[in-house]
Design a protein around this motif. Structure first.
Motif, PDB file in Angstrom:
ATOM      1  N   TRP A 191     -14.921  13.052  29.317  1.00 41.41           N
ATOM      2  CA  TRP A 191     -14.956  11.704  28.766  1.00 41.41           C
ATOM      3  C   TRP A 191     -13.760  10.922  29.318  1.00 41.41           C
ATOM      4  N   TYR A 202     -11.392   7.286  28.618  1.00 43.98           N
ATOM      5  CA  TYR A 202     -11.081   6.106  27.816  1.00 43.98           C
ATOM      6  C   TYR A 202     -10.479   5.074  28.748  1.00 43.98           C
ATOM      7  N   ARG A 245     -12.837   1.416  25.525  1.00 44.46           N
ATOM      8  CA  ARG A 245     -14.092   2.143  25.298  1.00 44.46           C
ATOM      9  C   ARG A 245     -13.975   3.567  25.793  1.00 44.46           C
ATOM     10  N   ARG A 293     -16.215   6.704  27.179  1.00 44.06           N
ATOM     11  CA  ARG A 293     -17.514   6.963  27.790  1.00 44.06           C
ATOM     12  C   ARG A 293     -17.582   8.383  28.326  1.00 44.06           C
ATOM     13  N   ARG A 294     -18.783   8.934  28.318  1.00 45.86           N
ATOM     14  CA  ARG A 294     -18.996  10.211  29.004  1.00 45.86           C
ATOM     15  C   ARG A 294     -18.757  10.007  30.489  1.00 45.86           C
TER      16      ARG A 294
END
Length: 445
Positions: free
Chosen positions: A247, A249, A255, A257-258
């Motif tokens: 992941w 940031y 945000r 996200r994967r």
């Protein structure tokens, strides 16, 4: 190239084929040859460096146990053919590419690798029970976390020993990465990284830990435009069955996200296209896109005992030069290495069509790596400048360099000379700090 692979036939036919699973006669506890070579240029292993081998300063930096030594000789473009039998193809290419500045200062060899006794016991256990799965890549019966194949029979087994080697337990580091322009100009990128073992993470569920090799968190602290970006990785043991989980940031977008691109030849963090994800740690991640061939052993001049390169007295601009790092600060020694060739499988994708790894027999750490493009041309040359962190009984990289022969640029990763301290070992890790939801807090600028 037969002279380069002199050990291949005799090692596999004479030494290892006669070994029972628990027979380490004549070998170190990690499976290296205990004896020196017949020329006397490689000494016998006698236990490695003690924990008090030299002084440690208040910031955790190690002084050089071999500070008084001078090079035995220096390999240059002018005399390289004389030493070709003990050089990799990548080293020869670097000598040709930078004939005036790239050189290899060769020092006396010291076999400094030493680990806690419990890891030697674990390696002996692994030799009895661990094996590769039917796919030739996955591991079965591996429960001790380190060095699954101290007596390897395949190329994949050698690389597994590198990927599952001991890093000293949980540790935190503040390191710098640079990607110099052709003229040597660079802007440093600073990271704070935490690498932890599943067995030493409080709050990690046993079921989740079963297929985990390690947890990794990386936070960019500078420059300002990138500061606060965070990467979290769950490094799985069987990455074919359960791919690496990652992941990111993004501090600017705030945000999480994967990040499926954090695998294989996905771009490395802030690397300006000069390394792939699986270039990190010289090689890391899933092995399923390549066929792995064990070529045998060689005696090669590899970067080793690189204490001077790690000195806190150095500034980064003293290390980083046009084309390559300052070779006057490096140290090379003659060591036995396993040679493993990885060839991209038909129908699979990676920007590297072939890779050749040179793995130190004492530490199972990759020392050199040659990377070839789809045309069969040598493209990038990796060097892992190693040192024994004797106070914590583990081997690690002082600096990883990846040279792009075609672009005339390179990446240097892992420098900490100007940072506030050296590695911090043994910190307590909480699983709550290694979850996607925790990334936003980690990324606060």
């Amino acid at each position: 190239m037969k002279v380069h692979l002199w050990f291949s036939a005799c090692a596999l036919a004479i030494g290892f084929s006669n070994l029972t699973a628990a027979d380490f006669n004549g070998l170190t506890p990690l499976g290296a040859e205990k004896a020196g070579n017949k020329e006397g240029t490689i000494p016998a292993w006698t236990g490695g460096l003690p924990t008090n081998a030299a002084s440690v300063d208040s910031k955790g930096f190690l002084s050089n146990p071999f500070a008084g030594e001078k090079p035995l000789f220096v390999i240059t473009a002018q005399n390289a053919e004389q030493y070709r039998a003990h050089l990799s193809e990548g080293q020869m290419a670097m000598l040709r590419r930078y004939p005036e500045t790239y050189r290899l200062p060769v020092y006396p060899t010291h076999r400094t690798m030493a680990l806690p006794e419990r890891l030697y016991e674990a390696a002996a256990t692994n030799a009895k029970v661990v094996r590769l799965g039917a796919d030739g890549l996955s591991i079965e019966n591996f429960t001790t976390s380190y060095y699954p194949f101290p007596i390897p029979k395949t190329g994949a087994e050698v690389i597994w020993n590198h990927e599952a080697r001991y890093h000293g337990g949980n540790f935190r580091r503040w390191i710098t990465q640079v990607t110099p322009q052709v003229n040597g100009d660079f802007t440093p990128v600073h990271f704070e990284e935490e690498i932890v073992e599943p067995a030493q993470v409080e709050g990690l569920e046993p079921e989740r830990a079963r297929n985990l090799l390690q947890l990794f968190k990386q936070r960019v602290t500078a420059p300002a435009r990138m500061a606060g970006n965070v990467l979290l990785v769950y490094e799985t043991l069987d990455q074919v069955k359960e791919p690496r989980l990652a992941w990111v940031y993004n501090a600017g977008q705030r945000r999480v996200r994967r990040a499926p691109q954090v695998a294989y030849d996905g771009p490395g963090t802030a690397a300006d296209g000069l390394r792939t994800t699986d270039n990190f740690d010289m090689f890391g991640g899933a092995m399923d896109r390549y066929d792995w061939k064990l070529l045998g052993k060689r005696e090669v001049y590899i970067p080793y005992n690189s204490y001077e390169l790690d000195s806190p007295k150095l500034k980064y601009d003293q290390i980083i030069k046009a084309g390559h790092i300052n070779q006057d600060l490096t140290r090379y020694e003659l060591h036995r290495v396993w040679v493993v060739e990885a060839t991209l499988k038909e129908g699979q994708r990676n920007i590297y069509a072939k890779r050749v790894f040179y793995v130190d027999e004492d530490s199972w750490q990759i020392a050199l790596a040659d990377h070839y493009d789809g045309r069969g041309q040598l493209w990038r040359v990796g060097e892992g400048h190693a040192q024994q962190y004797f106070d914590h009984q583990t081997m690690g990289y002082t600096l990883e360099a990846l040279y792009d022969l075609q672009a005339g640029r390179y990446l240097a990763l892992g420098m900490k000379n100007e940072e506030m301290r050296s590695f911090e070992y043994g910190f307590k890790a909480q699983m709550s700090d290694f979850t996607p939801s925790a990334l936003r807090k980690s990324g606060v600028r």
